[in-house]
Design a protein around this motif. Structure first.
Motif, mmCIF file in Angstrom:
data_model
loop_
_atom_site.group_PDB
_atom_site.id
_atom_site.type_symbol
_atom_site.label_atom_id
_atom_site.label_comp_id
_atom_site.label_asym_id
_atom_site.label_seq_id
_atom_site.Cartn_x
_atom_site.Cartn_y
_atom_site.Cartn_z
ATOM 1 N N UNK A 41 40.765 -3.105 55.526
ATOM 2 C CA UNK A 41 41.677 -2.914 54.371
ATOM 3 C C UNK A 41 40.688 -1.716 53.518
ATOM 4 N N UNK A 42 40.363 -0.839 53.167
ATOM 5 C CA UNK A 42 40.103 0.824 52.290
ATOM 6 C C UNK A 42 40.181 0.421 51.394
ATOM 7 N N UNK A 43 39.907 0.453 50.195
ATOM 8 C CA UNK A 43 39.984 0.853 49.058
ATOM 9 C C UNK A 43 39.013 2.249 48.504
ATOM 10 N N UNK A 44 39.601 3.614 48.315
ATOM 11 C CA UNK A 44 39.000 4.438 48.358
ATOM 12 C C UNK A 44 38.963 4.452 46.666
ATOM 13 N N UNK A 45 37.779 4.480 46.364
ATOM 14 C CA UNK A 45 37.741 4.656 44.256
ATOM 15 C C UNK A 45 36.684 5.452 43.618
ATOM 16 N N UNK A 46 37.833 6.216 42.681
ATOM 17 C CA UNK A 46 37.050 7.511 41.987
ATOM 18 C C UNK A 46 37.890 7.202 40.572
ATOM 19 N N UNK A 47 36.743 7.678 39.695
ATOM 20 C CA UNK A 47 36.986 7.756 38.530
ATOM 21 C C UNK A 47 38.834 7.720 37.563
#
Length: 201
Positions: A41-47
């Motif tokens: 599980x990979x969660x890509x996070x940006x503003x």
């Protein structure tokens, strides 16, 4: 996969050694999960969860499929909810994906397909801790320095990895916009493809 997408993949730029070092912790996380037969599980996070995090989510999911690495689930989120920026969808369509809206409104929901026979990736802006995303046992990939600095703690993240990209937003309302978005998308694609190419199945 769609023919035009395969052509785009064949022409991805090379990843330099400095970026390979930055990408190594993500490859290590994937390899460890694979070795233990655990979901990846990979969660890509940006503003704003509007540009870089979506591009990363989409290209990582495609790369996992391309290299035959199963049980990979890619997500994206922001420190705030806005909307998937339309130019992102337009750029991905030009690079070979099939994208259509499944809801209207301020925060539109998109179905993003890279193959006729696979489930679409669902694209819309949400906070990183949205119920749509995993709550535990995931890698949090910080795709912008603002989110990395502004979120010292990501609840449930097993690993937190900064892999930051320059915001294509800098080109909005300029003649260079299409080129900048295309280049950023291809850079992110190349790096996600590199990550999955070094995984031993």
């Amino acid at each position: 996969m769609y023919k035009k997408l395969i052509e785009t993949i064949a022409q991805l730029p090379k990843v330099n050694e400095e970026r390979k070092e930055i990408l190594k912790p993500l490859a290590d996380f994937i390899q460890q999960k694979l070795a233990n037969n655990k979901p990846i599980n990979i969660n890509f996070i940006c503003t704003h969860n509007s540009r870089r995090s979506h591009l990363s989510q989409v290209w990582a999911q495609i790369a996992a499929d391309y290299y035959g690495i199963g049980n990979v689930h890619c997500y994206s989120g922001g420190t705030e909810e806005t909307a998937l920026f339309p130019k992102v969808a337009e750029t991905l369509i030009q690079q070979g994906l099939n994208i259509f809206k499944i809801s209207e409104g301020i925060n539109q929901i998109y179905a993003i397909k890279y193959d006729e026979n696979t489930q679409p990736i669902i694209g819309f802006s949400k906070k990183y801790n949205s119920p749509f995303n995993p709550i535990a046992e995931f890698a949090a990939i910080m795709t912008c320095s603002q989110a990395d600095g502004g979120c010292p703690f990501i609840a449930g993240a097993e690993k937190r990895i900064p892999i930051t990209f320059e915001d294509p937003k800098i080109s909005d309302n300029t003649e260079a916009q299409s080129q900048v978005y295309a280049e950023r998308s291809l850079q992110i694609a190349a790096e996600m493809f590199y990550v999955f190419s070094v995984i031993n199945k």
